[in-house]
Design a protein around this motif. Structure first.
Motif, PDB file in Angstrom:
ATOM      1  N   LYS A  60      39.785  33.028  37.629  1.00  0.00           N
ATOM      2  CA  LYS A  60      39.354  33.624  38.772  1.00  0.00           C
ATOM      3  C   LYS A  60      38.865  32.287  39.842  1.00  0.00           C
ATOM      4  O   LYS A  60      38.683  31.373  39.276  1.00  0.00           O
ATOM      5  CB  LYS A  60      37.792  34.390  38.661  1.00  0.00           C
ATOM      6  CG  LYS A  60      38.244  35.673  37.948  1.00  0.00           C
ATOM      7  CD  LYS A  60      36.778  36.387  37.685  1.00  0.00           C
ATOM      8  CE  LYS A  60      37.228  37.806  36.848  1.00  0.00           C
ATOM      9  NZ  LYS A  60      35.941  38.480  36.919  1.00  0.00           N
ATOM     10  N   LEU A  81      35.453  40.087  50.525  1.00  0.00           N
ATOM     11  CA  LEU A  81      34.796  39.265  49.304  1.00  0.00           C
ATOM     12  C   LEU A  81      33.249  38.790  49.389  1.00  0.00           C
ATOM     13  O   LEU A  81      32.700  38.699  50.602  1.00  0.00           O
ATOM     14  CB  LEU A  81      35.873  37.673  49.264  1.00  0.00           C
ATOM     15  CG  LEU A  81      37.103  38.106  49.175  1.00  0.00           C
ATOM     16  CD1 LEU A  81      37.893  36.607  49.101  1.00  0.00           C
ATOM     17  CD2 LEU A  81      37.410  38.930  48.046  1.00  0.00           C
ATOM     18  N   GLU A  85      30.725  35.166  44.383  1.00  0.00           N
ATOM     19  CA  GLU A  85      31.437  35.981  43.545  1.00  0.00           C
ATOM     20  C   GLU A  85      32.786  35.233  43.187  1.00  0.00           C
ATOM     21  O   GLU A  85      33.338  34.528  44.177  1.00  0.00           O
ATOM     22  CB  GLU A  85      31.938  37.535  43.859  1.00  0.00           C
ATOM     23  CG  GLU A  85      30.375  38.201  44.259  1.00  0.00           C
ATOM     24  CD  GLU A  85      29.842  38.461  42.419  1.00  0.00           C
ATOM     25  OE1 GLU A  85      30.479  38.546  41.431  1.00  0.00           O
ATOM     26  OE2 GLU A  85      28.437  38.387  42.454  1.00  0.00           O
ATOM     27  N   TYR A  87      37.032  35.817  42.000  1.00  0.00           N
ATOM     28  CA  TYR A  87      37.999  36.760  41.667  1.00  0.00           C
ATOM     29  C   TYR A  87      39.274  36.448  41.313  1.00  0.00           C
ATOM     30  O   TYR A  87      39.646  35.169  41.611  1.00  0.00           O
ATOM     31  CB  TYR A  87      38.221  37.280  43.352  1.00  0.00           C
ATOM     32  CG  TYR A  87      37.075  37.756  43.910  1.00  0.00           C
ATOM     33  CD1 TYR A  87      36.532  39.288  43.801  1.00  0.00           C
ATOM     34  CD2 TYR A  87      36.134  37.020  44.688  1.00  0.00           C
ATOM     35  CE1 TYR A  87      35.355  39.653  44.548  1.00  0.00           C
ATOM     36  CE2 TYR A  87      35.149  37.613  45.357  1.00  0.00           C
ATOM     37  CZ  TYR A  87      34.699  38.877  45.192  1.00  0.00           C
ATOM     38  OH  TYR A  87      33.704  39.284  45.834  1.00  0.00           O
ATOM     39  N   GLN A  91      42.507  41.025  42.255  1.00  0.00           N
ATOM     40  CA  GLN A  91      41.194  41.456  42.694  1.00  0.00           C
ATOM     41  C   GLN A  91      41.095  41.194  44.398  1.00  0.00           C
ATOM     42  O   GLN A  91      40.725  42.068  44.944  1.00  0.00           O
ATOM     43  CB  GLN A  91      40.296  40.980  41.925  1.00  0.00           C
ATOM     44  CG  GLN A  91      39.913  41.388  40.493  1.00  0.00           C
ATOM     45  CD  GLN A  91      39.052  40.663  39.798  1.00  0.00           C
ATOM     46  OE1 GLN A  91      38.729  39.628  40.052  1.00  0.00           O
ATOM     47  NE2 GLN A  91      38.305  41.721  38.661  1.00  0.00           N
TER      48      GLN A  91
END
Length: 308
Positions: A60, A81, A85, A87, A91
């Motif tokens: 990620k 997004l 976070e 991803y 995703q």
């Protein structure tokens, strides 16, 4: 320094590389006069195994828009997004299509490449998305074993617009250019840079007004003021607004003839000049082209922007 051009920098770089190669060959033929040839050792290219893991949807990447990403053109990315976070690539595509303004039916076309931001020999991963009418570029960097999205740019409309033409170019050294060529009175461009640490820097932006025939709004001292062209030959005055940020604007201008050729002289920047006085009355300084070049040189040195 009036750049505003209708060709991509990528083409320039390719041409420059070819020319430099040719010059190098010529130079080697004349090297016999030197007693000793001095060559620079090739720079070691450092890659990251994490990039392949990201491409394979295993690793990620962290989204950190507040610290490193240019956000002005992130219509879909900003909606999809969340700050802080991480991803996978799948995703990211899913969220762009579910939360962004991109049709779910759009087939994603994703390509990957390695680039070298800051030309320091440490590679970054360039991800190029094509989703329907939306094109995006992302730079992902391995920072201490963590993948970070350190640059994102998107264009979610057709490049050929009724009011003009838009394009952006991301170069192998982390520099980028954005252009908008208007069919009206205004043209814009912007130059930026992602350095070897993965940090984004705006080099400068430039907005060109091709005719000074309407009131002109300038940001100065934290406020907006209007300058009026009444009594001036505005059809032959071209205004340039250079900026380093929302709060740092530097206004310049040039005089053109009926054929659009520049005929500016040093006297056009004198304090007694009517254009200079008109702006000064509103608290706005007019910078000569030489002063602008000095400002841009200093900015480039400050952020480490590569010489072009």
């Amino acid at each position: 320094m009036r750049r505003l051009r209708k060709y991509t920098i990528a083409g320039l770089i390719l041409g420059m590389a070819f020319s430099m190669s040719a010059c190098g060959d010529a130079g080697s033929k004349n090297a016999g006069a030197a007693t000793e040839a001095v060559t620079e050792a090739p720079k070691e290219i450092v890659d990251s195994e994490l990039y392949d893991s990201f491409i394979n949807n295993e690793a990620k990447a962290l989204f950190r828009s507040k610290t490193g990403i240019r956000t002005a053109m992130m219509f879909n990315i900003g909606a999809a997004l969340e700050e802080g976070e991480s991803y996978t690539i799948k995703q990211i595509v899913f969220l762009l299509q579910s939360k962004g303004n991109i049709p779910k039916s759009a087939e994603p076309d994703i390509t990957y490449d390695r680039i070298d931001c800051g030309s320091d020999g440490v590679q970054e991963l360039l991800v190029k998305f094509s989703l329907g009418n939306t094109e995006m570029d992302m730079i992902i960097k391995d920072i201490d074993g963590e993948l970070v999205i350190c640059y994102a740019e998107e264009c979610n409309f057709s490049k050929d617009l009724p009011q003009g033409y838009f394009e952006f170019t991301l170069n192998p050294d982390g520099t980028s250019e954005r252009f908008f060529f208007s069919k009206g009175r205004t043209e814009m461009e912007e130059y930026s840079y992602v350095d070897g640490n993965g940090d984004y820097h705006l080099y400068y932006g430039l907005e060109k007004t091709t005719r000074f025939v309407m009131d002109y709004t300038v940001e100065t001292g934290g406020k907006k003021v209007k300058v009026w062209p009444d009594g001036l030959d505005g059809e032959h005055i071209v205004l340039y607004d250079y900026y380093f940020s929302d709060d740092e604007h530097f206004i310049s201008y040039e005089v053109i003839d009926d054929n659009g050729n520049e005929i500016t002289t040093d006297k056009d920047y004198d304090d007694s000049n009517e254009v200079v006085k008109r702006f000064a009355d509103e608290g706005v300084k007019i910078y000569s082209e030489k002063e602008i070049e000095k400002l841009l040189k200093g900015k480039a040195e400050e952020i480490g922007y590569p010489e072009k």
